[in-house]
Design a protein around this motif. Structure first.
Motif, PDB file in Angstrom:
ATOM      1  N   ALA A 183       0.823  -1.213   0.000  1.00 15.89           N
ATOM      2  CA  ALA A 183       0.000   0.000   0.000  1.00 15.89           C
ATOM      3  C   ALA A 183       0.859   1.265   0.000  1.00 15.89           C
ATOM      4  N   VAL A 184       2.079   1.170   0.538  1.00 16.90           N
ATOM      5  CA  VAL A 184       2.925   2.363   0.555  1.00 16.90           C
ATOM      6  C   VAL A 184       3.703   2.519  -0.751  1.00 16.90           C
ATOM      7  N   VAL A 185       3.591   1.545  -1.623  1.00 12.06           N
ATOM      8  CA  VAL A 185       4.233   1.679  -2.931  1.00 12.06           C
ATOM      9  C   VAL A 185       3.165   2.131  -3.928  1.00 12.06           C
ATOM     10  N   PRO A 186       3.254   3.386  -4.358  1.00 15.59           N
ATOM     11  CA  PRO A 186       2.192   3.919  -5.206  1.00 15.59           C
ATOM     12  C   PRO A 186       2.311   3.439  -6.642  1.00 15.59           C
ATOM     13  N   GLY A 187       1.184   3.251  -7.281  1.00 13.05           N
ATOM     14  CA  GLY A 187       1.160   2.901  -8.695  1.00 13.05           C
ATOM     15  C   GLY A 187       1.134   4.163  -9.548  1.00 13.05           C
ATOM     16  N   THR A 188       1.024   3.961 -10.846  1.00 10.00           N
ATOM     17  CA  THR A 188       1.110   5.111 -11.759  1.00 10.00           C
ATOM     18  C   THR A 188      -0.098   6.042 -11.642  1.00 10.00           C
ATOM     19  N   ASP A 189      -1.156   5.581 -10.966  1.00  9.25           N
ATOM     20  CA  ASP A 189      -2.333   6.442 -10.796  1.00  9.25           C
ATOM     21  C   ASP A 189      -2.460   6.942  -9.357  1.00  9.25           C
ATOM     22  N   GLY A 190      -1.430   6.670  -8.524  1.00  6.81           N
ATOM     23  CA  GLY A 190      -1.458   7.152  -7.147  1.00  6.81           C
ATOM     24  C   GLY A 190      -2.086   6.164  -6.173  1.00  6.81           C
ATOM     25  N   ARG A 191      -2.895   5.221  -6.707  1.00 11.27           N
ATOM     26  CA  ARG A 191      -3.400   4.178  -5.810  1.00 11.27           C
ATOM     27  C   ARG A 191      -2.273   3.186  -5.570  1.00 11.27           C
ATOM     28  N   LYS A 192      -2.487   2.244  -4.627  1.00 10.23           N
ATOM     29  CA  LYS A 192      -1.385   1.297  -4.393  1.00 10.23           C
ATOM     30  C   LYS A 192      -1.103   0.509  -5.672  1.00 10.23           C
ATOM     31  N   MET A 193       0.179   0.175  -5.845  1.00 14.50           N
ATOM     32  CA  MET A 193       0.540  -0.531  -7.067  1.00 14.50           C
ATOM     33  C   MET A 193      -0.023  -1.946  -7.021  1.00 14.50           C
ATOM     34  N   ILE A 213       5.305   3.607 -19.881  1.00 15.62           N
ATOM     35  CA  ILE A 213       4.513   3.672 -18.644  1.00 15.62           C
ATOM     36  C   ILE A 213       4.656   5.046 -17.990  1.00 15.62           C
ATOM     37  N   VAL A 214       5.891   5.519 -17.886  1.00 18.35           N
ATOM     38  CA  VAL A 214       6.106   6.799 -17.193  1.00 18.35           C
ATOM     39  C   VAL A 214       5.434   7.944 -17.964  1.00 18.35           C
ATOM     40  N   MET A 215       5.548   7.897 -19.277  1.00 24.21           N
ATOM     41  CA  MET A 215       4.937   8.974 -20.066  1.00 24.21           C
ATOM     42  C   MET A 215       3.412   8.991 -19.925  1.00 24.21           C
ATOM     43  N   SER A 216       2.861   7.830 -19.544  1.00 26.98           N
ATOM     44  CA  SER A 216       1.395   7.781 -19.423  1.00 26.98           C
ATOM     45  C   SER A 216       0.899   8.147 -18.012  1.00 26.98           C
ATOM     46  N   TYR A 230       6.253  12.026  -8.675  1.00 23.64           N
ATOM     47  CA  TYR A 230       7.106  12.220  -7.497  1.00 23.64           C
ATOM     48  C   TYR A 230       7.080  10.981  -6.587  1.00 23.64           C
ATOM     49  N   ALA A 231       5.870  10.462  -6.341  1.00 15.24           N
ATOM     50  CA  ALA A 231       5.733   9.344  -5.397  1.00 15.24           C
ATOM     51  C   ALA A 231       6.541   8.128  -5.854  1.00 15.24           C
ATOM     52  N   ILE A 232       6.512   7.864  -7.140  1.00 15.14           N
ATOM     53  CA  ILE A 232       7.282   6.716  -7.639  1.00 15.14           C
ATOM     54  C   ILE A 232       8.783   7.028  -7.579  1.00 15.14           C
TER      55      ILE A 232
END
Ligand code: TRP
Length: 317
Positions: A183-193, A213-216, A230-232
């Protein structure tokens, strides 16, 4: 003084992402210096969801390559799979005879399945008992698990106590150590990965895949700082370094994303290359697993002899 023992269960379930890496895989590898680590691929547990032999085989091979690639050292760690040590299922049966149904019906996994009106198979119901056997065969001191597995470790402790009370001191009670949550590892949409959110960065991605992925990543921002980017990025660099950088480039999303791509590539490339090396010789990688199985089997069979002695089935001299 001998090292403390740590035992981890690894689900062979497809491609890992960087969330899995930071939440569990890395922590396991970091432990190998300090602890005597047992890293157990739980293929029999995985049977509750994988019923295709081809998929099962692939998953096992993949998980072996993944862990070797991230630096698990088979000289230090006993790396093996459950199905190579029949003592796990044998001890499970013995534990079944001292575990009640109402007790197992209180397990979260069972209650969740029941709440969803699923038709629950006996294996799913009995899952915590096999896990107790996985653990107790090796006298571990600690069991690193995600918060969702804490109850299972408590069940293992209860079963150990019950056995000890009935048949005499045999099993050590292990402690659960709760690991950093995905849960503390964020996914590309800010929810947990999570694979189910489709917001992951696969751990062994190729450069082009990382870039795409990063560009999206959606650039919701606060004062020009794109928070999901930033989170990632923060997984790879401390805030003390990152914040000034992001502040100095506030609003320059493309540039910040390019920096993240470079940092991800720096982190992933060596792992990806190592994995490719191991994948060139799969029989060699599997020989490592087999050797680990033999090592584990020796220990587990001694424990089982002790158990058979305690329960009174050992009638031969
Ligand atoms: N139940 C654990 C999970 O889903 C996997 C597991 C099986 C395990 N046996 C174990 C974990 C023994 C730790 C120790 O993640």
């Amino acid at each position: 003084m001998s090292k403390k023992i740590s035992l981890s269960g690894i689900q062979p379930s497809g491609k890992p992402h960087i969330g899995n890496y930071f939440a569990m895989m890395k922590q396991l590898v970091d432990q190998q210096e300090e602890y005597d680590v047992y890293a157990l691929i739980v293929d029999y547990h995985a049977m509750k969801s994988v019923k295709n032999p081809k998929v099962m085989k692939e998953n096992i091979i993949n998980v072996v390559l993944d862990y070797l690639a991230i630096g698990l050292d088979p000289e230090k760690v006993t790396f093996f799979k459950q199905s190579d040590v029949s003592e796990h299922t044998e001890l499970c049966w013995i534990f079944d005879t001292i575990t009640t149904m109402p007790y197992l019906m209180r397990a979260h996994a069972f209650k969740d399945a029941q709440a969803k009106n699923k038709e629950i198979d006996v294996g799913t119901f009995n899952y915590p008992v096999l896990m107790a056997a996985d653990i107790l065969l090796y006298n571990p001191d600690i069991i690193p698990v995600g918060a969702d597995q804490k109850q299972h470790v408590e069940i293992a402790r209860d079963i150990a106590e019950k056995f000890n009370n009935n048949f005499g001191q045999t099993f050590k009670l292990p402690e659960a150590v709760i690991m950093k949550d995905v849960a503390v590892v964020p996914g590309t949409d800010g929810r947990k990965m999570s694979k189910s959110y489709n917001n992951t960065i696969p751990l062994f991605s190729e450069y082009e895949e990382i870039k795409k992925i990063v560009m999206s990543i959606v650039t919701d921002s606060k004062e020009g700082i794109p928070k999901n980017v930033y989170a990632i990025h923060n997984l790879l660099r401390p805030a003390t370094e990152l914040l000034p950088l992001y502040e100095s480039k506030a609003g320059k999303y493309k540039e910040l994303k390019e920096l993240l791509i470079e940092d991800l590539e720096k982190f992933i490339a060596p792992l990806r290359e190592k994995r490719k090396e191991f994948a060139k010789d799969i029989p060699k990688a599997l020989a490592i697993l087999k050797t680990g199985g033999k090592k584990a089997k020796k220990i587990a069979s001694l424990k089982m002899n002790e158990v058979r002695e305690k329960i009174g089935v050992n009638v031969y001299e």
